[in-house]
Design an enzyme around this catalytic site. Structure first.
Site, PDB file in Angstrom:
ATOM      1  N   HIS A  17      -1.714   7.200  11.233  1.00  0.00           N
ATOM      2  CA  HIS A  17      -2.115   6.605  12.508  1.00  0.00           C
ATOM      3  C   HIS A  17      -2.046   7.691  13.563  1.00  0.00           C
ATOM      4  CE1 HIS A  17      -2.013   2.713  10.698  1.00  0.00           C
ATOM      5  NE2 HIS A  17      -0.710   2.713  10.521  1.00  0.00           N
TER       6      HIS A  17
ATOM      7  N   THR B  31      -0.453   6.187   4.837  1.00  0.00           N
ATOM      8  CA  THR B  31      -1.634   6.308   5.670  1.00  0.00           C
ATOM      9  C   THR B  31      -1.266   7.014   6.972  1.00  0.00           C
ATOM     10  OG1 THR B  31      -3.656   5.198   6.420  1.00  0.00           O
ATOM     11  CG2 THR B  31      -1.573   4.130   6.968  1.00  0.00           C
TER      12      THR B  31
ATOM     13  N   GLY C 278       0.801  -1.216   0.000  1.00  0.00           N
ATOM     14  CA  GLY C 278       0.000   0.000   0.000  1.00  0.00           C
ATOM     15  C   GLY C 278       0.831   1.262   0.000  1.00  0.00           C
TER      16      GLY C 278
ATOM     17  N   CYS D  33      -3.571   6.629   0.917  1.00  0.00           N
ATOM     18  CA  CYS D  33      -3.536   5.545  -0.059  1.00  0.00           C
ATOM     19  C   CYS D  33      -3.220   6.074  -1.454  1.00  0.00           C
ATOM     20  CB  CYS D  33      -4.836   4.756  -0.087  1.00  0.00           C
ATOM     21  SG  CYS D  33      -5.341   4.197   1.531  1.00  0.00           S
TER      22      CYS D  33
END
Lengths: 84, 237
Positions: free
Chosen positions: B94, B92, B89, B185
């Site tokens: 967190h 992203t 991927g 993404c």
């Protein structure tokens, strides 16, 4: 999925069955042609479905040939490399 | 003879849930690597970490720092760290208010099917959200869980010797200004949190327990809760 010719002790590394995936792409070769490999050593990474999947060397030997390059799409059973 | 679709406890696969609480991203990666090695050797059973990280951007094998769309000094000001990681991927986020699940699972015990594994992770989240009357779904070609056109859970996995690392991240009540600093993404997608959609926002612990129960049902796990303190070498970032 990997085939060994007993006469020459050469071994073909092919894309294993990962399930019903499509668009499998080679993201990185972790070894170069001519390098010696131990059995089970990391050989290359493919990516599909947001997943990195590591393919290891099925046997010890020299990486004779890389058949598919980084960025190429591959399918089930495609020849990826030869180890001798 | 009674035929039941449910597996008996004896037929189920043992699994341990390690609730890490808040933990640093790098330290959790190292913990995953240690557990992955032990799982490959068959020295531990399937193990599922649940954790909430400090603000971090992680860039997978197909990602690039070009998907960070704000200047570096803004990241430092916001206290966001950046990590290149080996999962599949792109980029992203967190951070606080996001439940992250890292299953260390031997897929040789689960049919050696990468697609089914991803599908089960997605289905666990879909079933969880259904408990809160939120209708979520998959988008063909875009792994993750979506509510209409908005993404609520991201997936990124690493598999070696058929044993998994990394996993899924479910937005509960995340800081959207952090998400706005990236193209998640690699796409220009809008993200959404459970809090935006549910009548009530349950605690992180309650959601983690419910998601573990859903995943346990899909993976046929007999889950017990372990003590994370027994597994940490260090918890430093």
């Amino acid at each position: 999925m990997n085939r060994t010719d007993e006469r020459t002790a050469q071994c073909e590394v092919r894309l294993p069955d990962l399930g019903e995936v499509n668009k499998v792409t080679i993201v990185a070769w972790l070894k170069k042609e001519g390098e010696m490999l131990a059995a089970g050593e990391d050989l290359l990474e493919v990516e599909t479905e947001k997943t990195t999947f590591v393919i290891d060397a099925p046997k010890a030997g020299k990486l004779l040939r890389i058949a598919k390059q980084e960025g190429e799409r591959v399918r089930l059973d495609d020849l990826l490399a030869e180890i001798g | 003879m009674t035929i039941s679709w449910r597996k008996s406890d004896e037929e189920k696969i043992a699994a341990v849930h390690l609730p890490l609480g808040h933990a640093g991203y790098s330290a959790t990666c190292r913990l995953q690597e240690r557990l992955h090695t032990l799982r490959c050797r068959g020295e531990i059973c399937d193990t599922v970490l649940s954790v909430e990280h400090e603000p971090s951007f992680t860039i997978g094998r197909s990602g690039s720092t070009a998907d960070i769309i704000v200047p570096q000094d803004l990241l430092q000001h916001a206290g966001i760290t950046v990590h290149k990681v080996d999962r599949g991927g792109e980029i992203t986020y967190h951070g606080p208010g996001q439940l992250v699940i890292y299953p260390i699972v031997d897929l040789r015990d689960h049919g050696r099917d990468l697609k089914r594994y991803i599908s089960n992770l997605e289905q666990g989240v879909i079933n969880l959200l259904d408990r809160f009357a939120i209708s979520a779904d998959r988008r063909p070609g875009f792994p993750g869980v979506w509510v209409d056109s908005r993404k609520i859970a991201a997936i990124g996995v690493y598999i070696k010797h058929w044993v998994t690392r990394h996993g899924l991240a479910l937005n509960i009540n995340v800081d959207k200004t952090h998400f706005a600093m990236i193209n998640p993404c690699g796409l220009d997608v809008e993200t959404v949190s459970l809090e935006d959609l549910a009548d009530r926002c349950p605690s992180m612990g309650e959601i983690a327990a419910a998601l573990l129960a859903e995943l346990g049902s899909l993976f046929h796990w007999r889950i017990s809760t372990g003590n994370p303190a027994e597994h940490w070498d260090d918890k430093a970032v």
